[in-house]
Write a protein that holds these residues in place. Sequence first.
Motif, PDB file in Angstrom:
ATOM      1  N   TRP A   1     -61.468  13.936 -26.476  1.00 15.11           N
ATOM      2  CA  TRP A   1     -60.760  12.741 -26.009  1.00 15.11           C
ATOM      3  C   TRP A   1     -61.324  11.476 -26.652  1.00 15.11           C
ATOM      4  O   TRP A   1     -60.583  10.684 -27.241  1.00 15.11           O
TER       5      TRP A   1
ATOM      6  N   ALA B   1     -58.787   9.641 -29.202  1.00 17.07           N
ATOM      7  CA  ALA B   1     -58.036   8.582 -28.514  1.00 17.07           C
ATOM      8  C   ALA B   1     -58.106   7.297 -29.327  1.00 17.07           C
ATOM      9  O   ALA B   1     -59.154   6.941 -29.864  1.00 17.07           O
TER      10      ALA B   1
ATOM     11  N   TRP C   1     -55.275   5.489 -25.758  1.00 14.96           N
ATOM     12  CA  TRP C   1     -56.284   5.645 -24.717  1.00 14.96           C
ATOM     13  C   TRP C   1     -55.621   5.844 -23.358  1.00 14.96           C
ATOM     14  O   TRP C   1     -56.129   6.565 -22.505  1.00 14.96           O
ATOM     15  N   VAL C   2     -54.491   5.173 -23.151  1.00 15.79           N
ATOM     16  CA  VAL C   2     -53.715   5.360 -21.930  1.00 15.79           C
ATOM     17  C   VAL C   2     -52.431   6.097 -22.323  1.00 15.79           C
ATOM     18  O   VAL C   2     -51.460   5.500 -22.778  1.00 15.79           O
ATOM     19  N   SER C   3     -52.453   7.412 -22.187  1.00 15.91           N
ATOM     20  CA  SER C   3     -51.309   8.239 -22.584  1.00 15.91           C
ATOM     21  C   SER C   3     -51.377   9.564 -21.838  1.00 15.91           C
ATOM     22  O   SER C   3     -52.366   9.873 -21.163  1.00 15.91           O
ATOM     23  N   THR C   4     -50.315  10.343 -21.953  1.00 16.75           N
ATOM     24  CA  THR C   4     -50.273  11.655 -21.302  1.00 16.75           C
ATOM     25  C   THR C   4     -51.379  12.566 -21.840  1.00 16.75           C
ATOM     26  O   THR C   4     -52.036  13.290 -21.090  1.00 16.75           O
TER      27      THR C   4
ATOM     28  N   SER D   1     -54.266  11.688 -23.190  1.00 20.73           N
ATOM     29  CA  SER D   1     -55.565  11.223 -22.667  1.00 20.73           C
ATOM     30  C   SER D   1     -55.772  11.690 -21.232  1.00 20.73           C
ATOM     31  O   SER D   1     -56.841  12.190 -20.865  1.00 20.73           O
ATOM     32  N   ALA D   2     -54.731  11.533 -20.415  1.00 23.74           N
ATOM     33  CA  ALA D   2     -54.833  11.927 -19.006  1.00 23.74           C
ATOM     34  C   ALA D   2     -55.114  13.421 -18.881  1.00 23.74           C
ATOM     35  O   ALA D   2     -55.948  13.851 -18.079  1.00 23.74           O
ATOM     36  N   ALA D   3     -54.403  14.223 -19.695  1.00 18.48           N
ATOM     37  CA  ALA D   3     -54.589  15.675 -19.631  1.00 18.48           C
ATOM     38  C   ALA D   3     -56.017  16.067 -20.014  1.00 18.48           C
ATOM     39  O   ALA D   3     -56.638  16.919 -19.354  1.00 18.48           O
TER      40      ALA D   3
ATOM     41  N   VAL E   1     -58.796  14.139 -19.953  1.00 18.74           N
ATOM     42  CA  VAL E   1     -59.772  13.639 -18.983  1.00 18.74           C
ATOM     43  C   VAL E   1     -59.754  14.473 -17.708  1.00 18.74           C
ATOM     44  O   VAL E   1     -60.811  14.880 -17.194  1.00 18.74           O
ATOM     45  N   VAL E   2     -58.556  14.747 -17.187  1.00 18.87           N
ATOM     46  CA  VAL E   2     -58.447  15.557 -15.969  1.00 18.87           C
ATOM     47  C   VAL E   2     -59.000  16.958 -16.209  1.00 18.87           C
ATOM     48  O   VAL E   2     -59.748  17.502 -15.388  1.00 18.87           O
TER      49      VAL E   2
END
Length: 517
Positions: free
Chosen positions: A213, A217, A223-226, A228-230, A232-233
């Motif tokens: 990531w 990123a 950095w703020v995207s689907t 990135s979220a996937a 990080v989670v």
Amino acid sequence: MTHREILEALTGLLLAMFVAMLSSTVVSNALPAIVTDLDGSQTGYTWVVVATMLTMTATTPIWGKLADLFSKKLLVQVALVIYSLGSVVAALAPSMEVLIGARAFQGLGVGGLTALVQVVIASMVPPRDRGRYSGYIGAVFATATVSGPLIGGLVVDSALGWRGTFIIGIPVAAIAFVVLQKTLHLPTIKRDVKIDYDGATLIMGGISLLLIWVSLAGSSFGWVSTASAALVVGALVLIGAALWVESRVDEPVIPLRLFRDRTTALATLASVMIGVAMFGATVYLSQYFQLARGMSPTEAGLMSVAMVGGLLVSSILSGRVISATGLWKRWLVGGMVLVIAGIALLGTIDSTTSLVVVGAYMAITGVGLGATMQNLVLAVQNSTAPEDLGAASSVVAMFRSIGGSAGIAALGAVLAHQVTAKVTDGVAALVQSGKVSPEQVAEMQHSTGDIPDLAALPSPIRALYEASFGEAVGHLFLSAVPFAILAFVCILFIKEVPLRTTLGPTVAETELEAGSR
């Protein structure tokens, strides 16, 4: 072991450490040639570096745990063999995909060498005497750092080409293997071995997703995207699962009880911040000299002597004084003060700053880092029981690498954004003023993040690019200052315990303080 026997074994260990450090620095000047020859992309350029760092960081705690269970000499030799095999495949790679895979495999060996050298030295030498030997590690670290880019530049320009940068470390690894076989004699403690495969897999998976990531990123996705979220989670889920597993198994890869010790917990957090500040900022100095000051790769490598020289002197000096006095905190505190001052001063540079001034700022930073890096590990080893020595040492190294990886990626994204914005605005102004024609601008278009050939740019655009890059690098160092300050705060709260003079089990702090000289 006698002092002579320790020095003989230390020769092999330092050669192994040199190989590990050289693997990351020697390839830096070869990357443009590699990408051109293998028809690679900007993403491939990034991953030749990230692949090694990812596997190195993710496996460091596993090597540390294995050192608590198996023969340390055998593990160092296995790491040398893995490194050498990866180097051979990388040197023969027909494509970027094969090269990146070989670099990832090479990183497994580099992770082992990085973790195990500290562990072996800790097994041979009591903490009180360890400072002087840690100074030698700092010296080797400095030598590999400064010589790597220089050696890489010379090899790329020779008949060996870029493939030679992966070959030159193999003879050194072979010599280290033989020297260790003859000189390193450590007892292997026989006990029931229980390797936590589930925990190791979850830790590697979580750290890998996190590094993927922060590495991609801002370039491959936002950095703020689907995506990135996937990532990080997914990383948080895997790390959470790893913590759950580690708290329930008999032989965890990372014993969570280590973090109950205040020194280990604070030193680990400080290591993350030092990694961000040190790697995240200083890695771009070579680009500063080449892109903002018009230097060749070899000249840029020579400029790093200022920082590395400071690191070399302070690591050896601090190690010797610590061994003589048994007191280490004053060196950590003083070192971090110099690191903060050096990075803050580097935050004032631009493309016109005197090179003498830049060199002085680099020397201040290097002196601070030399007094801090190795001695932070020493403080942790002093408060750790012998059975957890490998795990504790590797945890500190791992978190420093995580901080460095995150810092390189995040600050690199800031740098690219600032340079792109400044150059775009500046070129528009040059076209409007008539100093550059639209046709010239069209000819020099290149993808975001690519390093331009300054010699091929029109003079006004070259001057604009150098000024933009120089100013952006200054902002980059200012961005790193808060992380250095956080590391300083962590170090302030570490309680100093005089170094032990034995290799035996740790004793209560009050007993150590009462009997300290």
